[in-house]
Design an enzyme around this catalytic site. Structure first.
Site, mmCIF file in Angstrom:
data_model
loop_
_atom_site.group_PDB
_atom_site.id
_atom_site.type_symbol
_atom_site.label_atom_id
_atom_site.label_comp_id
_atom_site.label_asym_id
_atom_site.label_seq_id
_atom_site.Cartn_x
_atom_site.Cartn_y
_atom_site.Cartn_z
ATOM 1 N N SER A 23 0.864 -1.196 0.000
ATOM 2 C CA SER A 23 0.000 0.000 0.000
ATOM 3 C C SER A 23 0.894 1.237 0.000
ATOM 4 C CB SER A 23 -0.927 -0.002 1.221
ATOM 5 O OG SER A 23 -0.197 0.115 2.421
ATOM 6 N N HIS A 67 -3.426 -5.957 2.956
ATOM 7 C CA HIS A 67 -2.480 -6.952 3.466
ATOM 8 C C HIS A 67 -3.125 -8.310 3.722
ATOM 9 C CE1 HIS A 67 0.389 -3.605 5.113
ATOM 10 N NE2 HIS A 67 0.330 -3.651 3.802
ATOM 11 N N GLN A 102 -6.324 -1.418 7.722
ATOM 12 C CA GLN A 102 -5.222 -2.300 7.321
ATOM 13 C C GLN A 102 -4.532 -2.991 8.498
ATOM 14 O OE1 GLN A 102 -2.349 -1.005 4.078
ATOM 15 N NE2 GLN A 102 -1.018 -0.798 5.844
ATOM 16 N N GLU A 103 -4.314 -2.261 9.595
ATOM 17 C CA GLU A 103 -3.510 -2.833 10.688
ATOM 18 C C GLU A 103 -4.152 -2.596 12.041
ATOM 19 O OE1 GLU A 103 0.482 -1.286 10.210
ATOM 20 O OE2 GLU A 103 0.388 -1.638 8.042
ATOM 21 N N GLU A 109 1.794 -9.129 7.161
ATOM 22 C CA GLU A 109 2.688 -8.693 8.243
ATOM 23 C C GLU A 109 2.627 -9.627 9.449
ATOM 24 O OE1 GLU A 109 2.124 -4.462 8.874
ATOM 25 O OE2 GLU A 109 3.071 -4.040 6.943
ATOM 26 N N ASP A 134 -3.393 1.335 11.944
ATOM 27 C CA ASP A 134 -3.040 2.024 10.705
ATOM 28 C C ASP A 134 -4.225 1.820 9.776
ATOM 29 O OD1 ASP A 134 -2.100 3.068 8.382
ATOM 30 O OD2 ASP A 134 -0.463 1.617 8.093
ATOM 31 N N GLU A 173 -2.852 5.864 12.542
ATOM 32 C CA GLU A 173 -2.010 6.233 11.399
ATOM 33 C C GLU A 173 -2.872 6.377 10.136
ATOM 34 O OE1 GLU A 173 1.247 3.459 10.988
ATOM 35 O OE2 GLU A 173 1.296 3.720 8.811
ATOM 36 N N ASP A 233 1.769 8.531 7.416
ATOM 37 C CA ASP A 233 2.634 7.593 6.672
ATOM 38 C C ASP A 233 2.525 7.934 5.181
ATOM 39 O OD1 ASP A 233 3.901 5.460 5.453
ATOM 40 O OD2 ASP A 233 2.349 3.998 5.924
ATOM 41 N N HIS A 275 8.784 -1.065 9.263
ATOM 42 C CA HIS A 275 9.034 -2.050 8.203
ATOM 43 C C HIS A 275 8.104 -1.772 7.016
ATOM 44 C CE1 HIS A 275 5.486 -4.789 9.584
ATOM 45 N NE2 HIS A 275 5.188 -3.528 9.640
ATOM 46 N N ARG A 276 8.142 -2.638 5.986
ATOM 47 C CA ARG A 276 7.168 -2.619 4.900
ATOM 48 C C ARG A 276 6.429 -3.956 4.890
ATOM 49 N NH1 ARG A 276 7.328 2.131 1.706
ATOM 50 N NH2 ARG A 276 5.211 1.406 1.385
ATOM 51 N N SER A 277 5.272 -3.982 4.205
ATOM 52 C CA SER A 277 4.560 -5.264 4.109
ATOM 53 C C SER A 277 5.419 -6.278 3.351
ATOM 54 C CB SER A 277 3.216 -5.065 3.420
ATOM 55 O OG SER A 277 3.374 -4.382 2.193
HETATM 56 P P1 PGA Z 1 3.038 -1.058 3.172
HETATM 57 O O1 PGA Z 1 2.266 -1.053 4.562
HETATM 58 O O2 PGA Z 1 4.439 -1.482 3.413
HETATM 59 O O3 PGA Z 1 2.232 -2.037 2.354
HETATM 60 O O4 PGA Z 1 2.954 0.358 2.645
HETATM 61 C C1 PGA Z 1 2.800 -0.559 5.743
HETATM 62 C C2 PGA Z 1 2.104 0.684 6.194
HETATM 63 O O5 PGA Z 1 1.182 1.198 5.519
HETATM 64 O O6 PGA Z 1 2.459 1.217 7.227
HETATM 65 ZN ZN ZN Z 2 0.841 2.924 6.984
#
Ligand code: PGA
Ligand code: ZN
Length: 390
Positions: free
Chosen positions: A17, A133, A141-142, A182, A217, A264, A291, A344-346
């Site tokens: 994302s 994700h 998302q998180e 993740e 997030d 976030e 972000d 980190h990243r996904s």
């Molecule tokens: P991404 O997700 O690495 O897929 O961008 C992580 C985030 O949005 O914080």
């Molecule tokens: Zn994010």
């Protein structure tokens, strides 16, 4: 990267994302090879352009000079000539080589470059995955647990125990416990509140009620506008179509009911009115993290500060592409009392660089996934080792 005596590696992650304003990740785009995702061009740029230009000219400890030189060599605002993925690998490897040459741990070298203190970060752990994700059907998302027990190892243990209880509870209900990108579970749940309910139950069963808080997030760009099945300028969440202000109210209700302390990307990356509304109404009580909104970019952060869009920033090295620019953004954030969360990243790698980065910049917080999948655990393990050293 090698100085003839020492050889070091640095690995570059990738996101699912990604923010529209991130530095360019160069992919080959050749549909018949890795579905267009190959990186032969970026690798050739490292081997044929960057390496000959840098070799013998720069000492690894001259990080700032090296990074400035890489920017000049690329010559574009978003690193589209060489690719941020090509540039970042060199930038991070140089820092690692300098630490090896000095005979100090990476976090210590990063601290001397950054020029502030050190601390172990408080971990934000993404135990339930939604959005892009996972296939959980949840817009957000998180869903993260955010232990607050004091030292790092106790926080890690609380996170691990809570995650295991979460899996057991879902198993009993006959829900899926397979993990998303993740490392968090990704059960199919009808509503956002259902995710908080089951996580809170896990925290209680694990015995950490009041000691483990929550963070999310939303990655709201992914449920905003016609690209994502919503009308122009609106958000689609829990089957409802909401305006930016109604979305702020949606969060306000959640915050009243659940121990959420950090949100976030509450709104879409260019919905500045939405972010400003959120900061005005909830900024006093909550950490509001940018972000996709700020993309670790100093200019975007300056804009975010001026327009009062949030009060914290997510830091992802590959969003901007060099270590020195990451530091500049973090210095600006700290100057304005913005919270900093190393992330980190996904599409993460096994590299644990960001663990040292969080310690060496005294960032305070790290977001590096759930308590499963070795690319996530690698960072937690490195933080345990640093905790012992400190
Ligand atoms: P991404 O997700 O690495 O897929 O961008 C992580 C985030 O949005 O914080
Ligand atoms: Zn994010």
């Amino acid at each position: 990267m090698s100085d003839g005596k020492n050889t070091v590696l640095a690995k570059v992650p990738s996101g699912a994302s990604t923010g529209a304003h991130e530095a360019l990740e160069l992919r080959d785009g050749e549909k018949t090879r890795f579905l267009g995702k190959g990186v032969q061009k970026a690798v050739l740029n490292v081997n044929n352009i960057i390496a000959p230009a840098v070799r013998g000219k720069w000492k690894p400890e001259q990080q700032k000079k090296l990074d400035a030189f890489l920017l000049e060599l690329d010559g574009t605002e978003n690193k589209s000539t060489l690719g941020a993925n090509a540039i970042l690998g060199v930038s991070l490897a140089a820092a690692r080589l300098a630490a090896v040459q000095k005979g100090v741990p990476l976090w210590k070298h990063l601290q001397s470059l950054f020029g502030k203190g050190t601390s172990l970060p408080r971990p934000m752990m993404n135990v339930l995955n939604g959005g892009k994700h996972a296939d959980s059907g949840l817009a957000i998302q998180e869903f993260m647990i955010f232990p607050n027990l004091g030292n790092f190892s106790d926080n890690l243990r609380a996170g691990a125990e809570t995650f295991q209880h979460l899996k057991k509870i879902l198993q009993k209900r006959g829900e899926s416990t397979a993990v998303g990108d993740e490392g968090g579970v990704a059960p199919r749940l009808p509503k956002v509140a259902d995710a908080f309910d089951v996580i809170l139950e896990a925290i209680t069963v694990a015995g950490y009620e009041g000691k483990v808080e929550l963070a999310i997030d939303a990655a709201a760009s992914e449920f905003y506008g016609p690209d994502n099945g919503a009308p122009e300028g609106k958000y689609l969440i829990d089957g409802q179509t909401l305006s930016a202000q109604e979305l702020t109210d949606f969060y306000r209700e959640l915050v009243a009911k659940y121990p959420i302390v950090s949100i976030e990307d509450s709104h879409a990356e260019d919905d500045f009115d939405g972010f400003a509304d959120m900061q005005e109404k909830l900024g006093e009580r909550l950490q509001l993290v940018g972000d996709d909104l700020l993309v670790t970019n100093k200019k975007r952060l300056e804009m975010g500060i001026e327009k009062k869009l949030c009060n914290a920033i997510l830091i992802k090295v590959n969003q901007i592409g060099t270590l020195s620019e990451t530091f500049e953004t973090m210095h600006l954030a700290k100057k304005h009392d913005f919270g900093t969360v190393i992330s980190h990243r996904s599409g993460e790698t096994s590299d644990d660089f960001i663990a040292d980065l969080a310690v060496g910049t005294d960032a305070g917080q790290i977001k590096t996934g759930s308590l499963s999948r070795s690319e996530r655990i690698a960072k937690y393990n490195q933080l345990l080792r640093i905790e012992e050293q400190l």
